[in-house]
Design an enzyme around this catalytic site. Structure first.
Site, mmCIF file in Angstrom:
data_model
loop_
_atom_site.group_PDB
_atom_site.id
_atom_site.type_symbol
_atom_site.label_atom_id
_atom_site.label_comp_id
_atom_site.label_asym_id
_atom_site.label_seq_id
_atom_site.Cartn_x
_atom_site.Cartn_y
_atom_site.Cartn_z
ATOM 1 N N CYS A 72 46.637 104.033 -21.526
ATOM 2 C CA CYS A 72 46.608 105.481 -21.286
ATOM 3 C C CYS A 72 47.858 105.932 -20.510
ATOM 4 O O CYS A 72 48.120 105.471 -19.393
ATOM 5 C CB CYS A 72 45.329 105.836 -20.518
ATOM 6 S SG CYS A 72 45.341 107.438 -19.723
ATOM 7 N N CYS A 75 47.120 107.628 -17.196
ATOM 8 C CA CYS A 75 46.709 106.632 -16.193
ATOM 9 C C CYS A 75 47.936 105.972 -15.558
ATOM 10 O O CYS A 75 47.971 105.735 -14.350
ATOM 11 C CB CYS A 75 45.828 105.561 -16.834
ATOM 12 S SG CYS A 75 44.315 106.180 -17.610
#
Length: 444
Positions: A72, A75
């Site tokens: 991600c 993230c």
């Protein structure tokens, strides 16, 4: 060949097992609980997994957990912010620990806490999770989380202490200051609403402070909303019932913008929403109408007053039959579920004398001159999932499929249908689990 009774028993057993799996019930071994005293607060981000997660959140009073996925992008951008914030939060008098969990790998924990997008942050207070909706930059994140490590009620002894308290509190939570108020009167409610607001009692202050916060006698309880430049004063009565009503109703500004985040904040509020739909929240004519809505809200605290612009959230406005072709502004009363109400003769608001038109709308609603409508449009599942969680939606859907399977088996009993093999059952369960946990990305 299975008899009907045996097949029904087997299906019910399957439902129970799969329901437990979908809700993420995780067995915690005695080994994990015995290691609860081994966690050190050293200013580093803890890396958790399914073997130590329960132990960590049980042993540590305040833990901010980052549920992430290695692939991600959001993230990856959040990670250095958490690394920077971790040592600052660890140095607080009541430390806040930052931890992370690879939710893409440890899917049972992801399901248990209804993680449907990455990254998702949850704050665990004495083991109890709450959604984290605050900032994600290191300095702002630290300031936000100090709220949860602060005393239930701060005691302020001077004008400068009041100023410092308000400045340190920031803009993310409402602030309550009891001027000349006995601490014991609000301490119980301060504990109850600690997750949602700052509380303080000012023991000593000057007349300049009274002018600044616009009160002329004591005791007085002031509620401040720095983000909206708004404040309210309560002079009593100070019985708990009336005090709590003021605190509860003052948690939100008089008129608030409706978006995904504010819908989540309204989750625990049972009042209906008087929703005004405009073309653009930022237009000058919309700002003038919002001032009128605030005046109406102050006299009608049994409602939440909100507004949304088609430009800001077109899909949401469309669920109430409002689009660029609709005559705007439009007012409705929404029960926050599947129904909303319009008022006969008040379908829209003209630019002339809008205050009177808002009053007429409210009077018409209270007198029952209403038309019941049903929510529609593409975003219904989107904003409904803000209240109940998308994981719950998937679980309910999965259970319905299993119940249909039972009915199908019972219906075909006389035809002696073939019994599914163990491989077929395992394949169906795997497909359902795969459908349930397809996570997207959350923006920072």
């Amino acid at each position: 060949m299975m008899r009907m009774g045996e097949r029904v028993s087997w299906c019910w057993a399957l439902i129970v097992l799969l329901a437990l799996d979908c809700s993420g019930v995780v067995y915690s071994s005695s080994l994990s609980s015995s290691s609860s005293s081994s966690w050190a607060v050293d200013g580093k981000v803890l890396e958790l997994d399914d073997s130590n997660f329960d132990s960590a959140i049980s042993a540590l009073d305040l833990v901010l957990v980052d549920f992430y996925a290695p692939w991600c992008g959001h993230c990856k951008r959040l990670s250095p912010q958490l690394d920077e914030a971790a040592p600052l939060l660890a140095d607080l008098k009541q430390p806040v620990v930052i931890a992370k969990l690879n939710a893409d790998k440890f899917t049972s924990l992801a399901r248990k806490y209804e993680i449907d997008a990455y990254p998702t942050l949850k704050l665990f207070m004495h083991g109890v999770p709450i959604e984290y909706n605050g900032p994600r930059k290191a300095d702002s994140l630290v300031r936000y989380l100090k709220k949860f490590a602060a005393p239930d009620v701060s005691i302020l002894e001077s004008d400068s202490a009041i100023s410092d308290f308000v400045q340190a509190a920031g803009t993310y939570f409402p602030i309550y200051i009891g001027f000349g108020l006995n601490e014991s009167l609000i301490s119980k409610l301060a504990i109850k609403y600690k997750k949602k607001a700052w509380f303080s009692v000012a023991k000593d202050f000057s007349e300049d402070v009274m002018v600044l916060y616009d009160f002329d006698k004591v005791p007085a309880l002031a509620s401040l909303h720095p983000t909206y430049n708004e404040h309210n004063i309560f002079y009593g009565p100070y019985e708990e019932e009336f005090l709590e009503e003021f605190i509860r109703h003052s948690l939100f500004p008089l008129a608030m913008p409706i978006n995904y985040e504010t819908l989540k904040l309204l989750n625990d509020d049972e009042r209906k929403i008087v929703l005004t739909i405009v073309e653009d929240e930022d237009e000058e004519k919309s700002k003038k109408l919002i001032k009128i809505l605030k005046s109406a809200a102050s006299a009608n605290r049994d409602f939440v007053f909100g507004y949304v612009g088609i430009k800001q959230w077109e899909d949401f406005a469309d669920t109430f039959g409002a689009n660029k072709k609709t005559r705007l502004p439009k007012m409705v009363v929404w029960d926050r579920m599947e129904e909303y109400f319009t008022v006969n003769g008040s379908e829209s608001i003209d630019e002339e004398d809008q205050a009177s038109q808002v009053s007429q709308f409210l009077e018409g609603y209270k007198e029952g001159r209403i038309i019941k409508e049903r929510i529609g449009g593409p975003s219904f599942m989107g904003f409904m999932s803000s209240f109940i969680g998308i994981g719950t939606v998937y679980i309910i859907g999965f259970m319905v499929v299993v119940m249909m399977l039972i009915r199908s088996i019972n219906k075909g009993d006389d035809e002696h249908p073939a019994v599914a093999t163990g491989d077929q059952i395992e394949h169906a369960s795997s497909e359902a689990e795969s459908r349930e946990h397809k996570s997207g990305e959350k923006e920072d």
